[in-house]
Design a protein around this motif. Structure first.
Motif, PDB file in Angstrom:
ATOM      1  N   ARG A  33       0.854  -1.194   0.000  1.00 20.32           N
ATOM      2  CA  ARG A  33       0.000   0.000   0.000  1.00 20.32           C
ATOM      3  C   ARG A  33       0.883   1.234   0.000  1.00 20.32           C
ATOM      4  NH1 ARG A  33      -3.529   1.743   5.188  1.00 20.32           N
ATOM      5  NH2 ARG A  33      -1.443   1.999   5.986  1.00 20.32           N
ATOM      6  N   ARG A  80      -5.129   6.138  -1.069  1.00 17.68           N
ATOM      7  CA  ARG A  80      -4.023   5.206  -1.204  1.00 17.68           C
ATOM      8  C   ARG A  80      -4.120   4.394  -2.495  1.00 17.68           C
ATOM      9  NH1 ARG A  80      -8.091   4.041   1.766  1.00 17.68           N
ATOM     10  NH2 ARG A  80      -9.022   1.983   1.923  1.00 17.68           N
ATOM     11  N   GLU A  82      -3.353   0.455  -3.589  1.00 13.35           N
ATOM     12  CA  GLU A  82      -3.064  -0.890  -3.108  1.00 13.35           C
ATOM     13  C   GLU A  82      -2.541  -1.701  -4.292  1.00 13.35           C
ATOM     14  OE1 GLU A  82      -6.325  -2.395  -0.770  1.00 13.35           O
ATOM     15  OE2 GLU A  82      -6.016  -0.812   0.713  1.00 13.35           O
TER      16      GLU A  82
END
Length: 161
Positions: A33, A80, A82
């Motif tokens: 991540r 974020r 991933e």
């Protein structure tokens, strides 16, 4: 599956994308991540000024190229990316190396230990304070009892009503 031609095209699109992908290629460890905030701080520590908007635009482009999933931060979670493959490989593909991006294995996708920008030796801890609110702490993996007590004492000093 990663569209390597798309990754190369992303690299050529903007100077900021090239800078970030070069940063990924230089890294020593992959990450499951990458948050926009941590990436921006890591780049700033190298005197690289990239806006949050540019980072988010890159995350979206990488998601479209099959490198992972872009998630907008909501309810206390950070914005974020991933990764489904190693970010180092993605950076190297972008630079034109003939590398096949390797899928991340289960240990790379840990939710507790997340090696990320400038976080080698750090652990990312998640604490559910309320059903709709998580607290995220990044702490040294060698946190001492004295340091933990100091942090607990600090929390106790916060004003509560």
């Amino acid at each position: 599956m990663v569209d390597k031609d798309a990754v190369i095209q992303i690299y050529r699109t903007k100077k900021s994308f090239q800078t970030i992908l070069d940063y990924f290629a230089r890294r020593q460890k992959n990450s499951s991540r990458t948050t926009a905030e941590r990436l921006q701080k890591a780049l700033a520590s190298e005197d690289i000024d990239i806006t949050r908007t540019e980072i988010i635009d890159l995350f979206r482009a990488l998601a479209n190229a099959g490198c992972g999933v872009f998630l907008v931060g909501r309810k206390g979670h950070p914005t974020r990316f991933e990764w489904s493959v190693g970010l180092i490989d993605v950076g190297r593909v972008a630079q034109g190396e003939s590398v096949e991006p390797t899928p991340l294995n289960e240990s790379d996708n840990s939710t507790l230990v997340v090696p990320d920008e400038q976080s080698e030796g750090l652990l990312d801890h998640r604490f559910v304070l309320r059903p709709d609110f998580d607290v995220h702490l990044e702490l040294p993996e060698d946190l001492s009892t004295a340091e933990a007590n100091r942090l607990a004492d600090f929390i106790r000093t916060l004003p509560f009503t």
